[in-house]
Design a protein around this motif. Structure first.
Motif, mmCIF file in Angstrom:
data_model
loop_
_atom_site.group_PDB
_atom_site.id
_atom_site.type_symbol
_atom_site.label_atom_id
_atom_site.label_comp_id
_atom_site.label_asym_id
_atom_site.label_seq_id
_atom_site.Cartn_x
_atom_site.Cartn_y
_atom_site.Cartn_z
ATOM 1 N N ALA A 59 1.719 -5.958 6.817
ATOM 2 C CA ALA A 59 0.384 -6.125 7.402
ATOM 3 C C ALA A 59 0.384 -7.180 8.501
ATOM 4 O O ALA A 59 -0.376 -7.070 9.469
ATOM 5 C CB ALA A 59 -0.618 -6.502 6.313
ATOM 6 N N ALA A 66 -3.032 -11.909 11.987
ATOM 7 C CA ALA A 66 -3.277 -11.134 10.770
ATOM 8 C C ALA A 66 -3.238 -12.030 9.537
ATOM 9 O O ALA A 66 -2.473 -12.999 9.485
ATOM 10 C CB ALA A 66 -2.243 -10.023 10.648
ATOM 11 N N GLU A 70 -5.348 -6.898 5.288
ATOM 12 C CA GLU A 70 -5.647 -5.576 5.814
ATOM 13 C C GLU A 70 -4.486 -5.106 6.678
ATOM 14 O O GLU A 70 -3.783 -5.916 7.276
ATOM 15 C CB GLU A 70 -6.949 -5.591 6.631
ATOM 16 N N MET A 71 -4.312 -3.801 6.761
ATOM 17 C CA MET A 71 -3.181 -3.243 7.498
ATOM 18 C C MET A 71 -3.658 -2.231 8.531
ATOM 19 O O MET A 71 -4.485 -1.360 8.239
ATOM 20 C CB MET A 71 -2.200 -2.566 6.529
ATOM 21 N N HIS A 72 -3.127 -2.362 9.759
ATOM 22 C CA HIS A 72 -3.453 -1.430 10.833
ATOM 23 C C HIS A 72 -2.634 -0.147 10.687
ATOM 24 O O HIS A 72 -1.612 -0.111 9.999
ATOM 25 C CB HIS A 72 -3.171 -2.067 12.196
ATOM 26 N N TRP A 76 1.119 0.609 9.119
ATOM 27 C CA TRP A 76 1.193 1.575 8.019
ATOM 28 C C TRP A 76 2.278 2.608 8.314
ATOM 29 O O TRP A 76 3.084 2.947 7.441
ATOM 30 C CB TRP A 76 -0.166 2.234 7.835
ATOM 31 N N LYS A 104 -9.155 5.321 5.278
ATOM 32 C CA LYS A 104 -9.889 4.213 5.897
ATOM 33 C C LYS A 104 -11.353 4.586 6.114
ATOM 34 O O LYS A 104 -11.716 5.761 6.129
ATOM 35 C CB LYS A 104 -9.241 3.826 7.226
ATOM 36 N N ARG A 109 -10.615 0.232 11.342
ATOM 37 C CA ARG A 109 -9.291 0.520 11.908
ATOM 38 C C ARG A 109 -8.181 0.061 10.981
ATOM 39 O O ARG A 109 -7.012 0.162 11.323
ATOM 40 C CB ARG A 109 -9.159 -0.178 13.270
ATOM 41 N N THR A 110 -8.543 -0.470 9.822
ATOM 42 C CA THR A 110 -7.562 -0.997 8.887
ATOM 43 C C THR A 110 -7.846 -0.490 7.475
ATOM 44 O O THR A 110 -8.916 0.052 7.198
ATOM 45 C CB THR A 110 -7.576 -2.538 8.871
#
Length: 219
Positions: A59, A66, A70-72, A76, A104, A109-110
């Motif tokens: 992430a 960051a 949360e992960m974009h 991913w 999502k 976006r995450t």
């Protein structure tokens, strides 16, 4: 005149008295109970700690701002590639993108860690078709647990005839040749500047230092 009537007797307390408890034993019992509960909770949390750590590492990859919570979508996809969730047969990059868009939020976006697990559950059905849903999830977790992003872009030295020719000091000519000794080591300042010869001999004289030898030989 004094009242000689006898007062009614109080009913006897039939409840047996409590035995005095040992405070040390009570504390030990409470501590044992707490340790048992905490160890159980720790075991449950430990099952996901490696997965959470991998999620956090991917992430924050490439993003100094960051938080790891949360992960974009880009990270991913990288996680799925680096951890071999994508096998090119059952799971492709298109499948990964579709699942991310599905999990999502519409305006987000995450994905969070919980959504991340949902996405893995979706992919596990395709990645491990021959296993039950629970086994497939565990198998896909094993692919990711303890992993970190693979750092790419390290430039390797390229060996080619052109490069070898340009770096071979034995083939240098002119002023470039004067900068290196026969072993290929640079001469430093002596190879770049004309140093003054203060020995007293004429420049280019090949018999410097032989005078004493000749004089002693003539005697």
């Amino acid at each position: 005149m004094a009242d000689n009537k006898a007062k009614p007797a109080k009913p006897a307390n039939k409840t047996p008295p409590k035995s005095p408890s040992d405070p040390a034993k009570d504390r030990a019992a409470k501590r044992l109970s707490c340790d048992s509960n905490s160890s159980h909770e720790g075991a449950v949390a430990g099952e996901l700690s490696a997965l959470e750590e991998a999620f956090r590492k991917f992430a924050i990859h490439g993003d100094t701002r960051a938080t790891g919570k949360e992960m974009h979508g880009k990270n991913w996809s990288k996680l799925c590639k680096d951890c071999h969730v994508i096998d090119g047969k059952n799971v492709t990059i298109t499948d990964v993108d579709i699942v991310f868009s599905k999990i999502k939020g519409k305006s987000s976006r995450t994905i969070t860690f919980e959504q991340f697990k949902e996405a893995l559950q979706e992919l596990s059905k395709k990645r491990f078709k021959d296993k039950s849903d629970e086994e497939a999830v565990q198998e896909i977790y094993k692919l990711i647990e303890g992993k970190a992003p693979i750092i790419s872009g390290v430039t390797k030295a390229i060996s080619s005839p052109t490069v070898s020719r340009l770096t071979d000091t034995t083939k240098f000519t002119g002023s470039h040749k004067e900068r290196f000794d026969p072993s290929g080591k640079g001469k430093g300042k002596a190879g770049r500047e004309d140093l003054v010869d203060a020995s007293g001999y004429v420049s280019g004289y090949k018999h410097a230092g032989t005078y004493d030898h000749k004089v002693q030989g003539s005697k």
